[in-house]
Design an enzyme around this catalytic site. Structure first.
Site, PDB file in Angstrom:
ATOM      1  N   TRP A 186       0.710 -10.775  11.032  1.00 59.71           N
ATOM      2  CA  TRP A 186      -0.295 -10.582   9.985  1.00 59.71           C
ATOM      3  C   TRP A 186      -1.196  -9.384  10.293  1.00 59.71           C
ATOM      4  O   TRP A 186      -1.981  -8.969   9.451  1.00 59.71           O
ATOM      5  CB  TRP A 186      -1.167 -11.843   9.834  1.00 59.71           C
ATOM      6  CG  TRP A 186      -2.184 -12.039  10.948  1.00 59.71           C
ATOM      7  CD1 TRP A 186      -1.961 -11.941  12.280  1.00 59.71           C
ATOM      8  CD2 TRP A 186      -3.575 -12.350  10.796  1.00 59.71           C
ATOM      9  NE1 TRP A 186      -3.117 -12.200  12.981  1.00 59.71           N
ATOM     10  CE2 TRP A 186      -4.126 -12.450  12.087  1.00 59.71           C
ATOM     11  CE3 TRP A 186      -4.409 -12.569   9.702  1.00 59.71           C
ATOM     12  CZ2 TRP A 186      -5.482 -12.750  12.326  1.00 59.71           C
ATOM     13  CZ3 TRP A 186      -5.743 -12.878   9.940  1.00 59.71           C
ATOM     14  CH2 TRP A 186      -6.261 -12.956  11.223  1.00 59.71           C
ATOM     15  N   ASP A 187      -1.073  -8.806  11.512  1.00 57.21           N
ATOM     16  CA  ASP A 187      -1.948  -7.712  11.933  1.00 57.21           C
ATOM     17  C   ASP A 187      -1.960  -6.546  10.956  1.00 57.21           C
ATOM     18  O   ASP A 187      -2.901  -5.757  10.927  1.00 57.21           O
ATOM     19  CB  ASP A 187      -1.520  -7.195  13.320  1.00 57.21           C
ATOM     20  CG  ASP A 187      -1.454  -8.292  14.368  1.00 57.21           C
ATOM     21  OD1 ASP A 187      -0.948  -9.376  14.035  1.00 57.21           O
ATOM     22  OD2 ASP A 187      -1.883  -8.059  15.514  1.00 57.21           O
ATOM     23  N   LYS A 212      -9.854 -18.926  20.257  1.00 59.60           N
ATOM     24  CA  LYS A 212      -9.291 -17.706  20.842  1.00 59.60           C
ATOM     25  C   LYS A 212      -9.836 -16.480  20.111  1.00 59.60           C
ATOM     26  O   LYS A 212     -10.048 -15.431  20.687  1.00 59.60           O
ATOM     27  CB  LYS A 212      -7.762 -17.762  20.703  1.00 59.60           C
ATOM     28  CG  LYS A 212      -7.044 -16.534  21.190  1.00 59.60           C
ATOM     29  CD  LYS A 212      -5.532 -16.700  21.005  1.00 59.60           C
ATOM     30  CE  LYS A 212      -4.784 -15.458  21.438  1.00 59.60           C
ATOM     31  NZ  LYS A 212      -3.348 -15.548  21.129  1.00 59.60           N
ATOM     32  N   GLN A 213     -10.018 -16.633  18.803  1.00 64.53           N
ATOM     33  CA  GLN A 213     -10.390 -15.488  17.974  1.00 64.53           C
ATOM     34  C   GLN A 213     -11.035 -15.977  16.690  1.00 64.53           C
ATOM     35  O   GLN A 213     -11.038 -17.181  16.406  1.00 64.53           O
ATOM     36  CB  GLN A 213      -9.152 -14.678  17.646  1.00 64.53           C
ATOM     37  CG  GLN A 213      -8.162 -15.423  16.762  1.00 64.53           C
ATOM     38  CD  GLN A 213      -6.755 -14.877  16.878  1.00 64.53           C
ATOM     39  OE1 GLN A 213      -5.948 -15.380  17.628  1.00 64.53           O
ATOM     40  NE2 GLN A 213      -6.473 -13.854  16.105  1.00 64.53           N
ATOM     41  N   GLU A 221      -5.425 -19.361  17.482  1.00 62.50           N
ATOM     42  CA  GLU A 221      -4.215 -19.981  18.038  1.00 62.50           C
ATOM     43  C   GLU A 221      -4.502 -21.044  19.092  1.00 62.50           C
ATOM     44  O   GLU A 221      -3.572 -21.680  19.595  1.00 62.50           O
ATOM     45  CB  GLU A 221      -3.306 -18.895  18.623  1.00 62.50           C
ATOM     46  CG  GLU A 221      -2.829 -17.924  17.546  1.00 62.50           C
ATOM     47  CD  GLU A 221      -1.738 -16.989  18.016  1.00 62.50           C
ATOM     48  OE1 GLU A 221      -1.757 -16.624  19.204  1.00 62.50           O
ATOM     49  OE2 GLU A 221      -0.890 -16.617  17.184  1.00 62.50           O
TER      50      GLU A 221
HETATM   51  C1  BGC Z   1      -3.100 -13.176  18.054  1.00 64.40           C
HETATM   52  C2  BGC Z   1      -2.543 -13.092  16.664  1.00 64.40           C
HETATM   53  C3  BGC Z   1      -1.844 -11.760  16.484  1.00 64.40           C
HETATM   54  C4  BGC Z   1      -0.800 -11.578  17.564  1.00 64.40           C
HETATM   55  C5  BGC Z   1      -0.137 -10.230  17.483  1.00 64.40           C
HETATM   56  C6  BGC Z   1      -1.999 -12.941  19.065  1.00 64.40           C
HETATM   57  O1  BGC Z   1      -2.533 -12.926  20.360  1.00 64.40           O
HETATM   58  O2  BGC Z   1      -3.661 -14.440  18.287  1.00 64.40           O
HETATM   59  O3  BGC Z   1      -3.568 -13.216  15.711  1.00 64.40           O
HETATM   60  O4  BGC Z   1      -1.236 -11.719  15.242  1.00 64.40           O
HETATM   61  O5  BGC Z   1      -1.409 -11.670  18.831  1.00 64.40           O
HETATM   62  O6  BGC Z   1      -1.062  -9.212  17.664  1.00 64.40           O
END
Ligand code: BGC
Length: 833
Positions: A360-361, A620-621, A499
């Site tokens: 999704w980035d 985590k984010q 996550e």
């Molecule tokens: C993040 C995701 C991201 C992925 C790829 C993961 O560590 O939690 O949001 O899409 O890395 O960058």
């Protein structure tokens, strides 16, 4: 560690075994079609070195039997290493950076020109000293061409210089330690050849996807700019065609070895056969100087369209890091992608992290591209559109209508997310349930809508965009189920962006109920989808609407969901990450920080302790906070009030504070979002998060991930922060909105962007905002500049509006030098830039 000590260079002194991989990623050169890591041409893979070359969209699947089952994985393929250029004195040892023979190594990446410079001295055991100076580029003007120009200056010796120039086709995908148990050989050599004037070439084929890769390299020797013929022996072994050049050198007399390489694959258009195309290309290619001139021109044009100029109190540091991020974003997603069927991987084309998969980035990237290179944004949306059918099939298989896009995507749009994740702390494999992040579809639809808002490209919406938006809307509407007890729609069994939470503690069932981000964005998306359907009905979009088979009943249900979707709250108006979040245990983040230092991957730390973050209020984010990143406060309030939630203004900072104090920033995307949400409540904190996000790759703050590729989303996110956040830039309601709020450390911000065909230069200081529009044939548009409405017509215009505490004051005759204010017509003021 690398330091960016001027706004346009990334400099390294000396050789550092431990961080060489990071340098290789950060010094990678590319053009959207191909990227080559900034590895030493003298080295092959092993130890500190990992040369890698990747072409967008070239994937291959491999099957590996382990743990009693067969793992099938798809990876972006590491192609043959065209960079290889070794040398030694007569039959002495080969000279390689990182060995004792090499001293005074200095490496400079020139961001403006896209050229990597290296310089070192080599002193052998007999005391013979040689200075080596090289320049390397991957052409932004000729996307299949790369070039390396190396000058040798024998300081105190004369004799035989032996140079080996070749294409090393023994490459495999072995960069990521956790992936080593999997198969790694994707390429099979088919044929190779060469002769003294044409150089060497190789034709390879990927083992499963059957992509043919052709590579050719021509090597010439020059003294004082004139080609000199030297004895050479050509070896045409398929795995490693190369030429050995025996060159007589004299002390104090420089000599240059120029290598020009080309790569084509069978996925390219308008060619007969890739190896032939590559051989023809190097035969036609001019000198290094000529290639460099065209390349620098192409970069100049790109910087003109994409440079976000930051003038801050920290000398050139943040400006340089922002330039570095823009540089890598443009090397991954350039105009050369326009004709490709490829998405953008989360780690760029710079390494093998996440096997090159698309996540999704891209959401973070589109927000930048739509304002600068909308044609590239469109090409990336086409990658998704071509994979609508697999997404439709995935939705059907899951029992839903519409399109369910995969969390990780590669060649053909099937789900590529691994089912297991290696935990280096425990040495164990653990379940990876990230596949339940359905929100990737929301990101795609959001990006398509951003593209439309920035460009007004109704033709694209009619042919592709509407299908993407409506099929994704249909999927999320179908996921939403009415709860008869509450009369509200709910979505269950999904993960949000955070996550750390993939299920409820004590259960094996993956997914959560009512992730607020997913629910609110679904309501937002359904509003946009309804708007789009109404728009298409007005504008000849009957065909696409027929194709989609949207009925009045379905549209009525979408509208109903926009009024009755459930959003969980706790405390005093704090949006809950999901149902039951507030019941989770508080986590001692400070204690874990004190114990472990970097707690980014708390999931791995806790798993090694036999625990799980699912039990705690720790993320985590950004998850809930993504809502404030993607939607303006007005838009969010509109969506929530449409759902019947009266959300008080004070609840926003409360929600921000709640999550801000409970995040580990385990993803580089996290600081971008937190810098954003802090801007209007705590500018100092926003600046800190922004500078930390700017440092993520240059200092490898995750401790080891940058060597596997850049973090493209975070890099694009910092550009977006400067531009959209600090300039307060939005594209909505068919207008451009600018409400700058600069952190005190930034004195001036300037960007040049394109909005609906109008080329605008926007400059903000702490006191005023200047908008200069170039003359255009595009239809007039409205710009809301710090509370003033400017109508931009075809003649070009310039206006300065006060900002800061006085913003919103009527603009004076002086402050608006030329321009269209509230529809008044200016004198012609053509502006070119
Ligand atoms: C993040 C995701 C991201 C992925 C790829 C993961 O560590 O939690 O949001 O899409 O890395 O960058």
């Amino acid at each position: 560690m690398g330091t960016v000590d001027a706004a346009w260079t990334l400099d390294y002194d000396g050789f550092d075994q431990a961080t060489e991989g990071v340098r290789e990623s950060l010094c990678a050169l590319g053009n959207g079609y191909v990227v080559t890591r900034g590895a030493a041409p003298e080295a092959s893979a092993g130890g500190a070195h990992y040369p890698g070359t990747y072409v967008a969209g070239v994937f291959n699947r491999l099957r590996t039997r382990r743990h009693g089952h067969v793992d099938e994985t798809e990876s972006l393929v590491n192609l043959p290493n065209w960079l290889e250029l070794r040398w030694r004195i007569a039959s002495g040892p080969w000279i390689v950076p990182g060995t004792d023979a090499v001293v005074d190594l200095r490496q400079t990446l020139d961001l403006r020109a896209g050229v990597l410079h290296r310089r070192y001295r080599a002193v052998d055991s007999a005391g013979r000293a040689t200075t080596v100076v090289s320049r390397c580029l991957v052409s932004m003007a000729a996307p299949h061409v790369a070039a390396l120009d190396t000058t040798f200056i024998p300081e105190n010796w004369s004799g035989l210089l032996h140079v080996r120039s070749g294409i090393d086709a023994r490459t495999a995908n072995t960069e990521v330690t956790a992936d080593l148990p999997l198969g790694s050989r994707h390429l099979r050599a088919e044929r190779a050849g060469g002769n003294g004037t044409a150089g060497v070439w190789v034709r390879m084929r990927t083992s499963q996807s059957q992509v043919i890769v052709g590579m050719a390299a021509r090597t010439r020797v020059l003294t004082a700019g004139r080609i000199v013929e030297v004895p050479r022996r050509v070896t045409t072994a398929a795995a490693r065609p190369h030429e050995d050049l025996a060159i007589r050198v004299e002390a104090g007399h420089p000599l240059t070895v120029e290598k020009i390489a080309a790569v084509y694959t069978s996925r390219d258009r308008a060619i007969s056969e890739p190896a032939t195309a590559a051989r023809d290309e190097v035969a036609r290619a001019g000198t290094f100087a000529a290639l460099q001139a065209a390349h620098v021109d192409a970069w100049r044009d790109l910087w003109r369209r994409c440079h976000v100029e930051l003038c801050a109190d920290d000398g050139a540091e943040s400006a340089a890091r922002l330039n570095l991020h823009t540089f890598h974003v443009l090397q991954t997603a350039s105009e050369h992608m326009r004709d490709l069927d490829a998405g953008v991987g989360a780690r760029g084309l710079h390494g093998e992290g996440y096997r090159g998969h698309v996540f999704w980035d891209e959401l973070f990237l589109h927000r930048v591209l739509v304002l600068h290179l909308p044609e590239v944004s469109r090409a990336l949306l086409r990658y998704r559109h071509r994979r609508l059918d697999p997404a439709r099939r995935a939705a059907r298989a899951a029992g839903h209508r519409g399109a369910m896009f995969p969390w990780q995507s590669g060649s053909d749009g099937r789900e590529e997310t691994p089912t297991e994740l290696y935990n280096p702390r425990s040495g164990q494999w653990m379940p990876d349930r990230s596949v339940h992040q359905r929100h990737v579809g929301l990101a795609i639809a959001y990006s398509a809508w951003q593209y439309y808002q920035a460009t007004g490209d109704l033709a694209f919406m009619t042919t592709h965009g509407a299908e993407l938006v409506c099929e994704i809307a249909r999927f999320f509407a179908d996921l939403a189920q009415e709860n008869p007890a509450t009369g509200r729609y709910e979505i269950t069994g999904v993960m949000g962006p955070d996550e750390f939470h993939d299920g409820y503690p004590g259960t094996d069932t993956p997914g959560l109920a009512n992730n607020a981000y997913t629910n609110v964005m679904t309501a937002w998306l359904l509003r946009r989808a309804l708007e789009l359907v109404a728009l298409l009905r007005h504008h000849d979009g009957a065909a696409v609407l027929d194709r989609l088979g949207l009925t009045d009943g379905e549209l009525a249900r979408w509208a109903d969901i926009t009024t009755r979707m459930y959003v969980p709250f706790h405390g005093d108006g704090i949006i809950s990450q999901f149902d039951g979040y507030a019941d989770l245990t508080e986590f001692d983040l400070a204690g874990y920080r004190a114990r472990y230092g970097n707690v980014g991957r708390l999931d791995l730390i806790l798993a090694a302790e036999g625990d799980t973050p699912n039990r705690y209020q720790v993320s985590k984010q950004a998850d809930v906070l993504m809502l404030f990143f993607l939607l303006s406060a007005e838009e969010l309030r509109e969506v929530l009030s449409g759902l019947g939630y009266a959300w008080p203004e004070e609840a926003l900072p409360r929600t921000v504070n709640h999550y801000f104090s409970r995040v580990s920033h385990g993803s580089t995307l996290s600081r971008v979002v937190h810098a954003w949400v802090r801007t209007r409540t705590d500018r100092d904190c926003s600046w800190d998060c922004f500078t930390e996000a700017l440092a993520a790759d240059v200092l490898d703050t995750q401790g080891g991930t940058t060597r596997e590729g850049i973090h493209l989303g975070a890099m694009a996110g910092t550009i977006d922060l400067a531009e959209r956040c600090y300039l307060g830039l939005e594209t909505r309601d068919d207008a451009l909105w600018l409400n700058p709020v600069l952190p005190k450390e930034i004195n001036r911000l300037r960007t040049t962007l394109t909005f609906r065909g109008h080329r605008l230069q926007v400059t903000a200081t702490h006191t005023e905002l200047t908008v200069i529009a170039a003359a255009t044939d595009a239809a007039p548009v409205t710009v809301h500049a710090a509370g003033r409405e400017l109508r931009l017509g075809d003649t070009g215009t310039e206006a300065t509006v006060p900002t800061g505490p006085k913003s919103g004051h009527p603009a004076t005759a002086n402050s608006i030098r030329r321009g269209l204010i509230d529809g008044s017509h200016p004198q012609s003021a053509r502006t070119e830039f």
